[in-house]
Write an enzyme that holds these catalytic residues in place. Sequence first.
Site, PDB file in Angstrom:
ATOM      1  CE  LYS A   1      -1.341   1.429   3.807  1.00 23.73           C
ATOM      2  NZ  LYS A   1      -1.911   1.658   5.138  1.00 23.73           N
ATOM      3  CB  THR A   2       3.562   2.420   2.246  1.00 24.59           C
ATOM      4  OG1 THR A   2       2.788   1.994   3.354  1.00 24.59           O
ATOM      5  CG2 THR A   2       4.192   3.757   2.560  1.00 24.59           C
TER       6      THR A   2
ATOM      7  CG  ASP B   1      -2.330   5.586   4.419  1.00 23.19           C
ATOM      8  OD1 ASP B   1      -2.806   4.571   3.894  1.00 23.19           O
ATOM      9  OD2 ASP B   1      -1.315   5.582   5.139  1.00 23.19           O
ATOM     10  CD  GLU B   2      -4.044   2.666   7.774  1.00 23.83           C
ATOM     11  OE1 GLU B   2      -5.003   1.892   7.629  1.00 23.83           O
ATOM     12  OE2 GLU B   2      -2.915   2.291   8.155  1.00 23.83           O
TER      13      GLU B   2
ATOM     14  CD  GLN C   1      -4.949  -4.349   7.496  1.00 29.25           C
ATOM     15  OE1 GLN C   1      -4.108  -3.973   8.302  1.00 29.25           O
ATOM     16  NE2 GLN C   1      -4.678  -4.502   6.204  1.00 29.25           N
TER      17      GLN C   1
ATOM     18  NE  ARG D   1      -0.753  -6.396  11.181  1.00 28.75           N
ATOM     19  CZ  ARG D   1      -0.890  -5.734  10.054  1.00 28.75           C
ATOM     20  NH1 ARG D   1      -0.028  -4.802   9.715  1.00 28.75           N
ATOM     21  NH2 ARG D   1      -1.902  -6.000   9.234  1.00 28.75           N
TER      22      ARG D   1
END
Length: 777
Positions: free
Chosen positions: A39-40, A231-232, A262, A623
Amino acid sequence: MKNNFDVIDFLNDLNQTQKEAVEYLDGPSLIVAGAGSGKTRVLTYKIAYLLKNGYNPSSILALTFTNKAAEEMKQRVNTLLGSNISNYLEMGTFHGIFYKILRQEAEAIGFNKNITIYDTSDSQSLIKTLIASLNLNDEYYKPNLMYGRISRCKNNLLTPHKYRMSNDLQIEDSKARIPKFVDLYEAYFKQCKMQNAMDFDDLLLYANILFRDSPDILDKYMNKFKFILVDEYQDTNMSQYILIKKLSTLNNKVCVVGDDAQSIYGFRGARIENILNFKKDFPKHKLFKLEQNYRSTQTIVNAANSVIKKNEKQISKNVFSENNTGSLIQIQKALTDSEEAIIVAKGINETILSNHLPYAEIAVLYRTNAQSRNLEEALRKTNIPYKIYGGLSFYSRQEIKNVLAYVKLSVNPSDNEAFKRIVNYPSRKIGKVTIEKLQDVATQNNISLWEVIETPNAFPQLNINAGTLNRLLMFRDLVNNLKANISEQTASEYLNYLIQETGIYADLKNDKSVESMNRMENVDELINAAKNFEEEMLKDEPDADVSISSYLENVSLLTDMDNEAEEDFNKVTLMTIHSAKGLEYDHVFLVGLEEELFPSAMSRDTQAELEEERRLFYVAITRARKFLTITYASSRFRFGNLIYPSPSRFISEIDRNFVNWAENENEHKATKNIFQHYRSSNQTDYNSKGSKYVPINKTTRLKSDRFVQKPEKTEIDGERLTPDQIVVGLKIRHETFGKGKVVAVEQTGNGKTAMVHFENSGTKKLLLSFAKLYAEN
DNA sequence: GCTCAGGGCATTTTT
DNA sequence: TGCCCTGAGC
């Protein structure tokens, strides 16, 4: 400003979907980015691509949730483009960006430029004052609940005015026995404005109000921001959502990135609907799904999928991994939570040996911060280096807040919370009663506390004796002095000057206790941080504003020191699942998987809450890169009582094919002993864990005849002992429960008194109750 | 005004 | 168990 646009090899660095998502600039787009799907990377490349296509850096608005995320993105943009170009982007947290805009446009919303930001504790303390002054029953009007309620209102753009208009809400409040909530909300709203202060939610609310009431200003920013990235997105609340919608109406160029699976911040107002309804909100949008997980083994990805697929509300996607199959997820049962910690410690040592992992690649995740205690103890005993995220953040420490309160008051004298915090720190013998008197006058005249002491003679009703008044005036002069120097010095110089001038330095230096020394270190750390800030600022811009007020603006929205200390480099990470979002580790230990901590069945009343718990579990699983160990305890001590939780249903929701569920018959001996003691004893009131490793932090006088006898006997086995060598404690069978170290013995009128250092208040309580019992018999 | 013993009370957290 | 708040007593 040099750039490397042409050097970037999109074809090699990105997969097909990532590339398409980066290159789509024609309208709104939603990038659904599964866990570990890069994503980043996509966001970073998209910014680079925008610049390449002629977008001016200052016309790109990029919004994140945390400073950490913003910082990382800036770094990566800079690395990619080989410059400091990120400084010219409008990139930051929602709160940071809108704070900047609000300061710029302060007049339009009736504020002045030096807006103070109230953190949660400032807000709660103001609310508490207001509950008292409105004479509300504090049995029903609890500050933290009221704060939460007000926060929810603001996040849903319900101003006090709108709130009052709603009959339904009034009826709801009456039922909840808080019919006057709206009065409290309104009073709080007005007070903040009078003090030229905003809480975190206000930053977003007032941005909305600004754009609603000043079309020309909205116009200006709609024009300025040619492209908006978020973002998010799954964590945005209503207030943030409306801001994005409004700002994008003109250009219709908005790209949001997120993963509905998430979304774990529903409890603080995040609306998963925002991402689920993106289709409806931006009908002409394009959807990209990043489904390849580059992070984890197939086992971990598939296991996570098998859990999350049980949620009804979600965007369909097929997250997959082309990595190795990897090992099965280990599930282990422990007898108690202390044993669970021991299992984790053992597991860490094993994984280091057999999988050759460094400590830095291992994380232990839990649901609540309190769970870290047992783990710390076990890791300490086994000499495993660890670091803890969370808990009390640097900027919420008393000593830091005190120092910054002086700065805040100097910049914005209307800040009553800052005033109250420092008017008697260091002690000036100005107490509760005096402050109440000032408060009364301030309320009557609708002015700030500072304005009252600025010209006390103007308020004849102020009934304060000459001595106290004099001390108040000295405080006034001190602050005026500080104010005069504000733009003369750099931030760090100013802080140095401030701690001398106010007597904070002397106060901390004179007190030789461990706490004071820690405080002093923290204050030094703050000055260091200010120095770093100056250097950072001056590096890019030689004539940048490095005054203390500039630093304050920067620091008001920080919650943590993001500069990780070097000595923390190779350590196991302990943190809550919430704070682990966005991070990844080779081996993740997920502890406390009890129903009690991961409520999955009846204990959660709505489907929505159940699904959020499941998403939290999903975040935890994803994670891990290679190994995942899940543990739970079949019994635990909670608030000193033994409870028997069952394993969370979520464990069995993982497809059995990916799991190795080992029943642990090898119960740890010590735990077992304690367990048996507990069972065979009628006492329900003793410390299950014996003494603690925490540094001594409590001093208490223990008055009890029985206990005085101990320090009186300064000889044991013929050897003379000094008081600090004598330890009092409660012995049951062969174990000592709760220890206090006697440091002094005093003779008073009716007996002897032992000064005892307790390691914690629980031990203190325990020993005192034991002493009482002993004295009675 | 300050200190200290005792009572009440507990998610998750960023800004 | 641990911490924060409060009110009584100095």
